[in-house]
Design a protein around this motif. Structure first.
Motif, PDB file in Angstrom:
ATOM      1  N   TYR A  29       3.544   9.942  -0.492  1.00 40.29           N
ATOM      2  CA  TYR A  29       2.125  10.320  -0.525  1.00 40.29           C
ATOM      3  C   TYR A  29       1.245   9.106  -0.768  1.00 40.29           C
ATOM      4  O   TYR A  29       0.112   9.037  -0.262  1.00 40.29           O
ATOM      5  N   PHE A  30       1.739   8.129  -1.521  1.00 32.38           N
ATOM      6  CA  PHE A  30       1.010   6.881  -1.741  1.00 32.38           C
ATOM      7  C   PHE A  30       0.688   6.220  -0.403  1.00 32.38           C
ATOM      8  O   PHE A  30      -0.456   5.828  -0.137  1.00 32.38           O
ATOM      9  N   ASP A  35      -2.714   4.681   4.230  1.00 28.39           N
ATOM     10  CA  ASP A  35      -2.879   4.619   5.679  1.00 28.39           C
ATOM     11  C   ASP A  35      -4.089   5.401   6.175  1.00 28.39           C
ATOM     12  O   ASP A  35      -4.630   5.087   7.240  1.00 28.39           O
ATOM     13  N   ARG A  36      -4.505   6.416   5.439  1.00 27.25           N
ATOM     14  CA  ARG A  36      -5.678   7.163   5.899  1.00 27.25           C
ATOM     15  C   ARG A  36      -6.982   6.535   5.424  1.00 27.25           C
ATOM     16  O   ARG A  36      -8.038   6.771   6.006  1.00 27.25           O
ATOM     17  N   THR A  37      -6.929   5.735   4.347  1.00 30.28           N
ATOM     18  CA  THR A  37      -8.163   5.173   3.789  1.00 30.28           C
ATOM     19  C   THR A  37      -8.317   3.677   4.048  1.00 30.28           C
ATOM     20  O   THR A  37      -9.352   3.103   3.693  1.00 30.28           O
ATOM     21  N   LEU A 151      -0.688  11.002  -8.776  1.00 31.35           N
ATOM     22  CA  LEU A 151      -0.719   9.570  -9.079  1.00 31.35           C
ATOM     23  C   LEU A 151      -0.647   8.750  -7.803  1.00 31.35           C
ATOM     24  O   LEU A 151      -1.126   7.617  -7.760  1.00 31.35           O
ATOM     25  N   ALA A 152      -0.042   9.326  -6.756  1.00 30.08           N
ATOM     26  CA  ALA A 152       0.115   8.603  -5.494  1.00 30.08           C
ATOM     27  C   ALA A 152      -1.235   8.223  -4.878  1.00 30.08           C
ATOM     28  O   ALA A 152      -1.470   7.040  -4.598  1.00 30.08           O
ATOM     29  N   PRO A 153      -2.150   9.192  -4.639  1.00 33.77           N
ATOM     30  CA  PRO A 153      -3.433   8.768  -4.073  1.00 33.77           C
ATOM     31  C   PRO A 153      -4.277   7.928  -5.025  1.00 33.77           C
ATOM     32  O   PRO A 153      -5.015   7.042  -4.580  1.00 33.77           O
ATOM     33  N   THR A 154      -4.172   8.188  -6.329  1.00 35.90           N
ATOM     34  CA  THR A 154      -4.971   7.362  -7.238  1.00 35.90           C
ATOM     35  C   THR A 154      -4.442   5.934  -7.278  1.00 35.90           C
ATOM     36  O   THR A 154      -5.215   4.971  -7.311  1.00 35.90           O
ATOM     37  N   LEU A 155      -3.109   5.788  -7.246  1.00 33.63           N
ATOM     38  CA  LEU A 155      -2.548   4.441  -7.153  1.00 33.63           C
ATOM     39  C   LEU A 155      -2.810   3.845  -5.780  1.00 33.63           C
ATOM     40  O   LEU A 155      -2.925   2.623  -5.633  1.00 33.63           O
ATOM     41  N   GLY A 160      -3.937   0.108  -3.156  1.00 34.43           N
ATOM     42  CA  GLY A 160      -4.112  -0.005  -1.710  1.00 34.43           C
ATOM     43  C   GLY A 160      -5.210  -0.980  -1.336  1.00 34.43           C
ATOM     44  O   GLY A 160      -5.096  -1.712  -0.336  1.00 34.43           O
ATOM     45  N   GLY A 161      -6.278  -1.018  -2.144  1.00 35.52           N
ATOM     46  CA  GLY A 161      -7.367  -1.963  -1.876  1.00 35.52           C
ATOM     47  C   GLY A 161      -6.910  -3.406  -1.955  1.00 35.52           C
ATOM     48  O   GLY A 161      -7.077  -4.170  -0.994  1.00 35.52           O
ATOM     49  N   PRO A 162      -6.312  -3.820  -3.078  1.00 33.05           N
ATOM     50  CA  PRO A 162      -5.804  -5.190  -3.151  1.00 33.05           C
ATOM     51  C   PRO A 162      -4.741  -5.490  -2.099  1.00 33.05           C
ATOM     52  O   PRO A 162      -4.710  -6.594  -1.531  1.00 33.05           O
TER      53      PRO A 162
END
Length: 451
Positions: A29-30, A35-37, A151-155, A160-162
């Protein structure tokens, strides 16, 4: 075996399941969230390199959610037949390939096609994971387990940004733009994870080699007992149970408004931070992680509080209305630091309510009704994922300011709070109907009737 022994066995087995099952689901899910954002990081570069306007970007960002929503229910019905392991692996392999191919975006049309294909490929992932929760965890543990899944999308927002920012620093390597490298590499990582899922994900407790037979049995039994609502193995005759009950419709609409707000804000955080005179892809990506920090706090703290004070509709209502207050304060202040912190607080509220949504729904359905009903709720919510970025894009096109969509947050949050009041009535009605259906008839209860 004594009841305390059974209770202790279930606690041990649940702990094992959380430690061994959830990390693989979280990793999958991470990458789906990354990949979507990741287009949020590429937004200004896509504008400069291929001429995608703010309105076109908002439309493309939202198109993902239309096809995702369209295929949610069919995807989860197939998942119910073939099993979560193979279906989740298929989803990861497909969307990873699409992500890598997005390196060839050349104009508005190819951007739209990429986003549409990505949504179709990823459809069914989250409701398939939620369906697995109904097979593995007792109702009292589901909000906690779902919190760990979130925790997957929040992480994803935090790391994901960095990660994406670092990959975009590969600009001009081998003649490719940095955003092209980002799409290619992140897609390949996702495909590798899909192969890991296919090899190692157990579908039900009995498939887990790391569980003893009695541990697998008690997990399955407690999970089955957790679904006290409608169930069955065929959707025929159960369509109304899966899609038409008032509490399902209300949770779906509140989730729609939640996703409208969350995705409208999330897809614009990098451009909001850039508008605060922050320069450099990596630094912008790093600061964009504030949404991940807030979301991580929310999915850990809210389920823990909810487990101790299980007031379903009240919790959903408070968490629905609070973002309106945060958005109003955001618009009233001008300090960049305060604005960034407020985005983090809003993310904490928006993400924190999600485990509660799913726990409330799972408690009242099982079997194929759960597979279809959970997918239906996700479908309604994902439509908000289309509407939010699109409305934010239109607002920015008119004003030139990426923060101009925050009045939309205020309206959506207040409407969601009002619907939470109706949800309280719907949940009480549902639980009374379930209790009546479970109670023995008068003839069975009263021995005098039999004499």
């Amino acid at each position: 075996m004594s009841i305390p022994a059974v209770g202790g066995l279930h606690t041990v087995a649940t702990r094992k399941a959380m430690l061994r099952l959830l990390p693989l689901l979280c990793l999958t899910y991470f990458m789906s969230y990354v990949d979507r954002t990741n287009i949020a990081l590429a937004k200004t570069h896509l504008q400069a390199d291929v001429g995608i306007s703010a309105a076109a970007f908002g439309l493309g960002a939202g198109l993902f959610f239309l096809t995702y929503a369209l295929f949610e229910v069919p995807s989860n019905l197939v998942m119910y037949r073939v099993g979560p392991r193979r279906w989740i692996a298929r989803i990861a392999l497909t969307w990873g390939a699409v992500t890598s191919l997005m390196m060839f975006i050349a104009d508005d049309v190819t951007f739209y096609i990429g986003r549409i294909a990505l949504g179709a490929a990823e459809a069914g992932l989250y409701p398939a994971m939620m369906f697995m929760m109904t097979r593995w965890f007792a109702q009292k543990d589901r909000a906690t387990a779902i919190g760990f899944i979130y925790l997957a999308p929040t992480l994803g927002l935090l790391l994901g940004g960095p990660l994406g920012g670092a990959l975009m620093e590969l600009d001009d390597v081998a003649g490719f733009h940095g955003w092209q490298w980002m799409f290619l590499i992140e897609g390949l990582i996702t495909m590798a994870i899909g192969l890991v899922v296919l090899a190692f994900l157990p579908e039900v407790p009995a498939d887990a080699k790391w569980l003893a037979a009695d541990e697998a049995a008690v997990l399955s039994q407690r999970a089955e007992d957790g679904g006290r609502g409608a169930g069955g193995h065929s959707l025929k005759g159960n369509v109304g149970q899966a899609f038409g009950r008032p509490f399902i419709l209300l949770i779906g609409v509140i989730y729609f408004l939640n996703q409208l707000t969350m995705n409208g804000v999330t897809f614009n955080v990098p451009s909001i931070i850039e508008s605060l005179d922050v320069n450099g892809s990596f630094l912008i990506g790093l600061l964009s992680g504030v949404t991940g920090i807030g979301g991580t706090i929310g999915v850990l703290v809210v389920p823990a509080l909810f487990r101790r004070l299980p007031r379903e509709s009240l919790t959903i209502g408070v968490l629905a209305v609070a973002p309106a207050l945060i958005a109003a304060v955001f618009l009233a202040v001008s300090s960049p630091a305060v604005r960034i912190v407020l985005i983090g607080v809003m993310s904490m509220l928006l993400f924190g309510t999600l485990p509660v949504f799913w726990s409330v729904a799972m408690a009242r359905m099982s079997g194929i009704v759960a597979a279809a009903g959970l997918a239906f709720i996700n479908t309604v919510g994902l439509c908000g994922g289309f509407v939010g970025p699109y409305l934010f894009g239109l607002a920015e096109s008119d004003s030139g300011d990426p923060t101009s969509g925050f009045p939309i947050v205020i309206v959506a949050s207040l409407v969601a709070g009002g619907l939470a009041v109706a949800l309280r009535w719907a949940l009480r009605r549902e639980d009374r109907a379930t209790a009546r259906a479970a109670a023995p008839s008068t003839v069975e209860r009263d021995p005098e009737v039999l004499t």
